[in-house]
Design an enzyme around this catalytic site. Structure first.
Site, mmCIF file in Angstrom:
data_model
loop_
_atom_site.group_PDB
_atom_site.id
_atom_site.type_symbol
_atom_site.label_atom_id
_atom_site.label_comp_id
_atom_site.label_asym_id
_atom_site.label_seq_id
_atom_site.Cartn_x
_atom_site.Cartn_y
_atom_site.Cartn_z
ATOM 1 N N LYS A 122 -2.541 -1.800 -3.798
ATOM 2 C CA LYS A 122 -3.307 -0.486 -4.040
ATOM 3 C C LYS A 122 -2.548 1.134 -4.299
ATOM 4 O O LYS A 122 -1.344 0.887 -2.439
ATOM 5 C CB LYS A 122 -3.736 -0.635 -2.050
ATOM 6 C CG LYS A 122 -4.819 0.875 -2.006
ATOM 7 C CD LYS A 122 -5.361 0.503 -0.889
ATOM 8 C CE LYS A 122 -5.987 1.546 -0.625
ATOM 9 N NZ LYS A 122 -6.714 2.209 0.792
ATOM 10 N N LYS A 156 1.184 -0.883 0.009
ATOM 11 C CA LYS A 156 0.215 -0.624 0.212
ATOM 12 C C LYS A 156 0.715 0.652 0.330
ATOM 13 O O LYS A 156 2.002 1.641 1.053
ATOM 14 C CB LYS A 156 -1.269 -0.092 1.245
ATOM 15 C CG LYS A 156 -1.317 1.203 1.127
ATOM 16 C CD LYS A 156 -3.364 0.852 2.227
ATOM 17 C CE LYS A 156 -3.413 2.809 2.841
ATOM 18 N NZ LYS A 156 -5.067 2.267 3.729
HETATM 19 C C1 PBG Z 1 -7.394 3.149 5.834
HETATM 20 C C2 PBG Z 1 -7.936 3.693 4.196
HETATM 21 C C3 PBG Z 1 -7.305 4.507 2.834
HETATM 22 C C4 PBG Z 1 -7.623 3.874 2.102
HETATM 23 C C5 PBG Z 1 -8.316 2.001 1.905
HETATM 24 N N1 PBG Z 1 -8.220 1.894 3.615
HETATM 25 C C6 PBG Z 1 -6.857 6.095 3.222
HETATM 26 C C7 PBG Z 1 -5.640 6.430 3.376
HETATM 27 O O1 PBG Z 1 -4.577 5.268 3.697
HETATM 28 O O2 PBG Z 1 -5.709 7.039 3.970
HETATM 29 C C8 PBG Z 1 -7.961 4.893 0.765
HETATM 30 C C9 PBG Z 1 -8.718 3.827 0.013
HETATM 31 C C10 PBG Z 1 -9.260 5.108 -1.112
HETATM 32 O O3 PBG Z 1 -8.770 6.450 -1.646
HETATM 33 O O4 PBG Z 1 -10.291 4.514 -2.373
HETATM 34 N N2 PBG Z 1 -5.932 3.044 6.016
#
Ligand code: PBG
Length: 327
Positions: free
Chosen positions: A251, A198
């Site tokens: 992601k 991520k």
């Molecule tokens: C939480 C999380 C996030 C997303 C999914 N889980 C945001 C982040 O890490 O700031 C982003 C999902 C999206 O942008 O659709 N940690």
């Protein structure tokens, strides 16, 4: 190919008609492969449209149930729940509560639609007053304390009946910590879908409006990955697999298709990719301006993610794409 490929070889022969193109098409989309993200809030009859994500709303459990019924009837593979509590604090207490907003939503969904797969996002950022994904010590997120919070949240989700838990925090060792806690609590068969690679991405912008999780200071770059790194993603994924992840995720999806492909080539576990809020909203915004054909851009972006090797796609287009595929 020989030394004189043309006119012997004419690839256009296989593109001559839609039926011919269908016959040789390499990548197919199916509703079963989509997972719809949902934002659940307290209350009754609440539907707060998310301005930066047209067509998406924060919904109270009653609205979530309606949306889940729609997903189910369209054959969408599942939903993933994000909770937005009424009360946030420094310790993300609500995120770990047995009767928190996500456990209550899971119970309601599983009671009404037992066959719909319910994934829960396991993270603290929606529950902390500072918006970071864990315990703050000396201005940074403390890894090992945060692991306990995540493990507690995962067990709360499991007790409520979640089918899959998906940690998205990017702490080191969270998969092992969650696996141990689930096993110790009587859930050895509950799978973990790890947000293994991520990135610290600007494409999460609209989500943070939706989840009210914008960090109040600093950013997430001390725990989420540097967008410049690919080998590091492979290391992150390998560690999560060693720790017991059943499925892995990359992601965002679209800007990171190289990572999706590398992960697919290297591992045989089911692979998910998250078409994040910014990817969705860019298509929406361009379409609303008349600059792009939304229907085609939606299907093309999802096809590209599948072609890169993802088995499952978390996407805000899950229902629209399922409808499109149904004809
Ligand atoms: C939480 C999380 C996030 C997303 C999914 N889980 C945001 C982040 O890490 O700031 C982003 C999902 C999206 O942008 O659709 N940690």
């Amino acid at each position: 190919m020989g030394s004189m490929p043309f006119p012997i070889h004419r690839p256009r022969r296989l593109r001559s008609s839609e039926s011919m193109r269908r016959l040789v098409r390499e990548t197919a989309l199916a509703p079963d492969d989509f997972i719809l993200p949902l934002f659940v809030v307290e209350g009754e009859g609440v539907n707060n449209p998310i301005s930066s994500m047209p067509g998406n709303s924060q919904m109270s459990i009653d609205g979530i149930l309606e949306k889940c019924a729609e997903c189910h009837s369209l054959g969408v593979g599942g939903v993933i729940l994000f909770g937005i509590p009424d009360h946030k604090d420094e310790e993300a207490t609500e995120g770990r509560a047995a009767d928190g907003i996500v456990p209550r939503a899971v119970r309601a969904i599983k009671a009404e639609l037992p066959a719909l797969t319910v994934v829960t996002d396991v993270c603290n950022c929606e529950y902390t007053s500072h918006g970071h994904c864990g315990k703050i010590v000396n201005g940074d997120v403390d890894n090992d304390t945060t692991l306990n919070w995540l493990a507690e949240a995962a067990v709360a989700h499991a007790r409520a009946g979640a089918d899959i838990v998906a940690p998205s925090d990017m702490m080191d060792g969270r998969v092992a910590a969650i696996r141990a806690a689930l096993d110790a609590s009587g859930f050895p068969n509950l799978p973990i879908l790890s947000y293994a690679a991520k990135y610290a991405s600007s494409f999460y912008g609209p989500f943070r409006e939706a989840a009210e999780s914008t960090p109040q200071f600093g950013d997430r770059r001390s725990y989420q990955m540097d967008p410049a790194n690919a080998r590091e993603a492979l290391r992150e994924i390998a560690l999560d697999i060693e720790e017991g992840a059943d499925m892995i995720m990359v992601k965002p999806a679209g800007p990171y298709l190289d990572i999706v492909r590398m992960a697919r080539d290297r591992w045989d576990l089911p692979l998910a990719a998250y078409q994040v809020s910014g990817e969705f909203s860019m298509i929406k915004a361009a379409a609303q301006n008349g600059w792009i054909d939304e229907h085609r851009a939606m299907l093309e972006s999802l096809t590209a993610i599948r072609r890169a090797g993802a088995d499952m796609i978390l996407t805000y287009y899950a229902c629209d794409a399922a409808r499109a595929l149904a004809g």
